[in-house]
Design an enzyme around this catalytic site. Structure first.
Site, short mmCIF file in Angstrom:
data_model
loop_
_atom_site.label_atom_id
_atom_site.label_comp_id
_atom_site.label_asym_id
_atom_site.label_seq_id
_atom_site.Cartn_x
_atom_site.Cartn_y
_atom_site.Cartn_z
CG HIS A 1 -5.45 -6.09 -0.43
ND1 HIS A 1 -6.68 -6.04 0.18
CD2 HIS A 1 -5.54 -7.00 -1.45
CE1 HIS A 1 -7.50 -6.89 -0.46
NE2 HIS A 1 -6.83 -7.47 -1.45
CG ASN B 1 -3.76 -2.21 6.76
OD1 ASN B 1 -3.58 -1.86 5.60
ND2 ASN B 1 -4.81 -2.89 7.15
CD GLU C 1 -9.06 -8.98 -3.71
OE1 GLU C 1 -9.87 -8.44 -2.94
OE2 GLU C 1 -7.95 -9.43 -3.32
NE ARG D 1 -6.32 -11.90 5.32
CZ ARG D 1 -7.04 -10.77 5.32
NH1 ARG D 1 -7.27 -10.11 4.19
NH2 ARG D 1 -7.53 -10.29 6.43
NE ARG E 1 -2.71 -5.66 6.86
CZ ARG E 1 -3.91 -6.16 6.54
NH1 ARG E 1 -4.46 -7.08 7.30
NH2 ARG E 1 -4.54 -5.72 5.46
CB THR F 1 -7.41 -5.55 9.79
OG1 THR F 1 -7.94 -6.70 9.12
CG2 THR F 1 -7.76 -4.29 9.00
CE1 TYR G 1 -9.55 -2.68 0.16
CE2 TYR G 1 -8.56 -0.83 -1.02
CZ TYR G 1 -8.44 -1.93 -0.19
OH TYR G 1 -7.21 -2.30 0.29
CG PHE H 1 -13.25 1.79 6.71
CD1 PHE H 1 -12.81 1.15 5.55
CD2 PHE H 1 -13.89 1.02 7.68
CE1 PHE H 1 -12.99 -0.20 5.35
CE2 PHE H 1 -14.08 -0.36 7.49
CZ PHE H 1 -13.64 -0.96 6.33
CE LYS I 1 -4.03 -2.13 2.22
NZ LYS I 1 -5.05 -1.99 3.31
P1 ADP Z 1 -8.18 -6.70 5.55
O1 ADP Z 1 -7.37 -5.75 4.68
O2 ADP Z 1 -7.40 -7.21 6.71
O3 ADP Z 1 -8.84 -7.80 4.75
P2 ADP Z 1 -10.78 -5.39 5.61
O4 ADP Z 1 -11.10 -6.14 4.36
O5 ADP Z 1 -11.76 -5.49 6.74
O6 ADP Z 1 -9.35 -5.82 6.20
O7 ADP Z 1 -10.60 -3.85 5.29
C1 ADP Z 1 -9.97 -3.43 4.10
C2 ADP Z 1 -9.05 -2.29 4.43
O8 ADP Z 1 -9.80 -1.18 4.90
C3 ADP Z 1 -8.05 -2.55 5.56
O9 ADP Z 1 -6.90 -3.25 5.14
C4 ADP Z 1 -7.73 -1.14 6.02
O10 ADP Z 1 -6.81 -0.50 5.14
C5 ADP Z 1 -9.08 -0.48 5.90
N1 ADP Z 1 -9.85 -0.55 7.15
C6 ADP Z 1 -10.44 -1.64 7.70
N2 ADP Z 1 -11.07 -1.34 8.85
C7 ADP Z 1 -10.88 -0.02 9.04
C8 ADP Z 1 -11.29 0.92 10.04
N3 ADP Z 1 -12.02 0.53 11.10
N4 ADP Z 1 -10.90 2.21 9.91
C9 ADP Z 1 -10.17 2.62 8.85
N5 ADP Z 1 -9.76 1.81 7.86
C10 ADP Z 1 -10.10 0.50 7.95
MG MG Z 2 -10.27 -7.68 3.24
#
Ligand code: ADP
Ligand code: MG
Length: 132
Positions: free
Chosen positions: A115, A112, A126, A85, A102, A91, A49, A57, A9
């Protein structure tokens, strides 16, 4: 062999962490099947997304993901989805296990560092989106 999709990212790219993250990926036995530096448009980030469209968010996340270059990755390994993962970590970097990407490089729950696809079906979608 399974394939999964990953992104380094904008926060990690800006901090000069591409090399360290790729090293961790290779040391964990992944084959890099695709790799490209890409500047996402806001529209492309929004499409990627889309599943999170209703989340509070979503706007911040898509703005951030299009704020600077990212590295898109096609990664190959046995059980690649799970394995990627696992080395990414949770996350929220605060909750991520020691030694995960992360934990090492993430700034906060949004910025973070990486992805990763969350399931085999998602990985297919994807990968097709970024490596048609
Ligand atoms: P992951 O990337 O671990 O699969 P998610 O799919 O839930 O997590 O979320 C996608 C992305 O959105 C996260 O990697 C992070 O960049 C962002 N994100 C997730 N939850 C939050 C939150 N509560 N506040 C801000 N950004 C968030
Ligand atoms: Mg995700």
């Amino acid at each position: 062999m399974e394939k999964t999709f990953g992104i380094i990212k904008p926060d990690a790219v800006a901090k000069g962490k591409i090399g360290e993250i790729i090293r961790i990926i290779e040391e964990n036995g992944f084959k890099i099947a695709g790799l490209r530096l890409e500047q996402l448009s806001l529209e492309k980030a929004q499409k990627f997304y889309e599943v999170h469209k209703a989340r509070p968010f979503y706007n911040d996340l898509t703005k951030y993901m299009s704020s600077g270059p990212v590295v898109v990755l096609a990664l190959e390994k046995e059980n690649a989805v799970r394995a990627w993962r696992d080395i990414m970590g949770a996350t929220n970097p605060i909750e991520a296990a020691e030694g995960t990407i992360r934990k090492l490089f993430g700034e906060n729950i949004e910025r973070n560092a990486v992805h990763g696809s969350d399931a085999a079906e998602t990985a297919k979608t994807e990968l097709a989106f970024f490596f048609p």
